[in-house]
Write an enzyme that holds these catalytic residues in place. Sequence first.
Site, PDB file in Angstrom:
ATOM      1  N   ARG A  30       0.833  -1.206   0.000  1.00 44.05           N
ATOM      2  CA  ARG A  30       0.000   0.000   0.000  1.00 44.05           C
ATOM      3  C   ARG A  30       0.869   1.258   0.000  1.00 44.05           C
ATOM      4  NH1 ARG A  30      -4.782  -1.922  -0.082  1.00 44.05           N
ATOM      5  NH2 ARG A  30      -5.248  -3.823   1.097  1.00 44.05           N
ATOM      6  N   ASP A  31       0.442   2.240  -0.802  1.00 41.98           N
ATOM      7  CA  ASP A  31       1.131   3.529  -0.816  1.00 41.98           C
ATOM      8  C   ASP A  31       0.959   4.192   0.544  1.00 41.98           C
ATOM      9  OD1 ASP A  31       2.085   5.602  -3.319  1.00 41.98           O
ATOM     10  OD2 ASP A  31       1.570   6.514  -1.381  1.00 41.98           O
ATOM     11  N   ILE A  32       2.016   4.803   1.041  1.00 41.38           N
ATOM     12  CA  ILE A  32       1.994   5.424   2.373  1.00 41.38           C
ATOM     13  C   ILE A  32       1.112   6.678   2.395  1.00 41.38           C
ATOM     14  CG2 ILE A  32       3.947   7.026   2.130  1.00 41.38           C
ATOM     15  CD1 ILE A  32       4.989   5.866   4.816  1.00 41.38           C
ATOM     16  N   ASN A  87       4.582   6.835 -13.275  1.00 42.43           N
ATOM     17  CA  ASN A  87       5.180   8.166 -13.381  1.00 42.43           C
ATOM     18  C   ASN A  87       6.647   7.986 -13.756  1.00 42.43           C
ATOM     19  OD1 ASN A  87       2.814   9.536 -12.575  1.00 42.43           O
ATOM     20  ND2 ASN A  87       3.300   9.185 -10.417  1.00 42.43           N
ATOM     21  N   GLU A  95       9.148  10.274  -8.075  1.00 39.92           N
ATOM     22  CA  GLU A  95       9.897  10.635  -6.859  1.00 39.92           C
ATOM     23  C   GLU A  95      10.793   9.506  -6.378  1.00 39.92           C
ATOM     24  OE1 GLU A  95       6.869  11.820  -4.114  1.00 39.92           O
ATOM     25  OE2 GLU A  95       6.537  13.753  -5.109  1.00 39.92           O
ATOM     26  N   VAL A  96      10.392   8.272  -6.619  1.00 41.67           N
ATOM     27  CA  VAL A  96      11.181   7.117  -6.177  1.00 41.67           C
ATOM     28  C   VAL A  96      11.684   6.405  -7.432  1.00 41.67           C
ATOM     29  CG1 VAL A  96      11.182   4.943  -4.911  1.00 41.67           C
ATOM     30  CG2 VAL A  96       9.824   6.880  -4.054  1.00 41.67           C
ATOM     31  N   HIS A 100       7.762   1.598 -10.298  1.00 38.75           N
ATOM     32  CA  HIS A 100       6.569   1.115  -9.593  1.00 38.75           C
ATOM     33  C   HIS A 100       5.336   1.466 -10.398  1.00 38.75           C
ATOM     34  CE1 HIS A 100       7.910   5.034  -8.137  1.00 38.75           C
ATOM     35  NE2 HIS A 100       6.629   5.371  -8.050  1.00 38.75           N
ATOM     36  N   HIS A 102       1.555   2.332 -10.037  1.00 38.78           N
ATOM     37  CA  HIS A 102       0.498   2.711  -9.103  1.00 38.78           C
ATOM     38  C   HIS A 102      -0.788   2.040  -9.578  1.00 38.78           C
ATOM     39  CE1 HIS A 102       2.559   6.365  -7.314  1.00 38.78           C
ATOM     40  NE2 HIS A 102       3.224   6.273  -8.451  1.00 38.78           N
TER      41      HIS A 102
HETATM   42  P1  5GP Z   1       6.195   8.437  -7.692  1.00 43.89           P
HETATM   43  O1  5GP Z   1       5.945   9.903  -7.482  1.00 43.89           O
HETATM   44  O2  5GP Z   1       7.670   8.118  -7.695  1.00 43.89           O
HETATM   45  O3  5GP Z   1       5.477   7.887  -8.895  1.00 43.89           O
HETATM   46  O4  5GP Z   1       5.514   7.699  -6.476  1.00 43.89           O
HETATM   47  C1  5GP Z   1       6.177   7.398  -5.290  1.00 43.89           C
HETATM   48  C2  5GP Z   1       5.102   6.915  -4.330  1.00 43.89           C
HETATM   49  O5  5GP Z   1       5.738   6.280  -3.246  1.00 43.89           O
HETATM   50  C3  5GP Z   1       4.250   8.054  -3.753  1.00 43.89           C
HETATM   51  O6  5GP Z   1       2.880   7.837  -4.070  1.00 43.89           O
HETATM   52  C4  5GP Z   1       4.528   7.989  -2.254  1.00 43.89           C
HETATM   53  O7  5GP Z   1       3.382   8.254  -1.465  1.00 43.89           O
HETATM   54  C5  5GP Z   1       5.020   6.555  -2.073  1.00 43.89           C
HETATM   55  N1  5GP Z   1       5.957   6.378  -0.966  1.00 43.89           N
HETATM   56  C6  5GP Z   1       7.033   7.177  -0.674  1.00 43.89           C
HETATM   57  N2  5GP Z   1       7.699   6.683   0.388  1.00 43.89           N
HETATM   58  C7  5GP Z   1       7.031   5.547   0.768  1.00 43.89           C
HETATM   59  C8  5GP Z   1       7.253   4.591   1.810  1.00 43.89           C
HETATM   60  O8  5GP Z   1       8.196   4.675   2.609  1.00 43.89           O
HETATM   61  N3  5GP Z   1       6.374   3.562   1.899  1.00 43.89           N
HETATM   62  C9  5GP Z   1       5.310   3.439   1.023  1.00 43.89           C
HETATM   63  N4  5GP Z   1       4.493   2.384   1.216  1.00 43.89           N
HETATM   64  N5  5GP Z   1       5.087   4.314   0.028  1.00 43.89           N
HETATM   65  C10 5GP Z   1       5.942   5.355  -0.100  1.00 43.89           C
END
Ligand code: 5GP
Length: 116
Positions: A30-32, A87, A95-96, A100, A102
Site C-alpha cells: 500500500r502507498d503510504i 510516473n 519521486e522514487v 513502480h 500505481h
Molecule cells: P512516484 O511519485 O515516484 O510515482 O511515487 C512514489 C510513491 O511512493 C508516492 O505515491 C509515495 O506516497 C510513495 N511512498 C514514498 N515513500 C514511501 C514509503 O516509505 N512507503 C510506502 N508504502 N510508500 C511510499
Amino acid sequence: MENSCLFCRIVAGEIPATIVHRTDTTLAFRDIDPKAPTHVLVIPVAHHADVVALAADPAAAADVLAAAAEVAAIEGLTADGFRVIFNTGRHGGQEVFHVHAHVVGGAPLGPMLARS
Ligand code: 5GP
Ligand code: ZN
C-alpha cells in the site's frame, strides 16, 4: 539491491510496508500516502530505475503487469475499473527511482490529468 533505494529496502524487509501481494519477482504494497480509496504500488524485486529500464527486461515487465492485474482483482477493482500509472522522470513527477506501477481505484478517478 541498491542500499540507497527506498523500495529495495522495502523488498529486503528493512523498511516496513503493508504487503498485499508477492511473487518471486514482484512485490505489491500500500502507498503510504494514498491518492484514492485503493492505492497499491507494484514493483519488480530487481532494481530497475524506471519504466524505460523495466521495458528492457521483458520478463520482469510482464511480471509487474500480471501482478498489477492480480492486485486489482484482490482489491475488488476489476468490475468497476481502475488505473495503472507509471510516473516517469521529471515531467512525470517520479519521486522514487525504483520503477513502480500505481494501481489506483475504488471510486471514480476523475480526469486523466489535472488541469493547471
Ligand atoms: P512516484 O511519485 O515516484 O510515482 O511515487 C512514489 C510513491 O511512493 C508516492 O505515491 C509515495 O506516497 C510513495 N511512498 C514514498 N515513500 C514511501 C514509503 O516509505 N512507503 C510506502 N508504502 N510508500 C511510499
Ligand atoms: Zn531499488
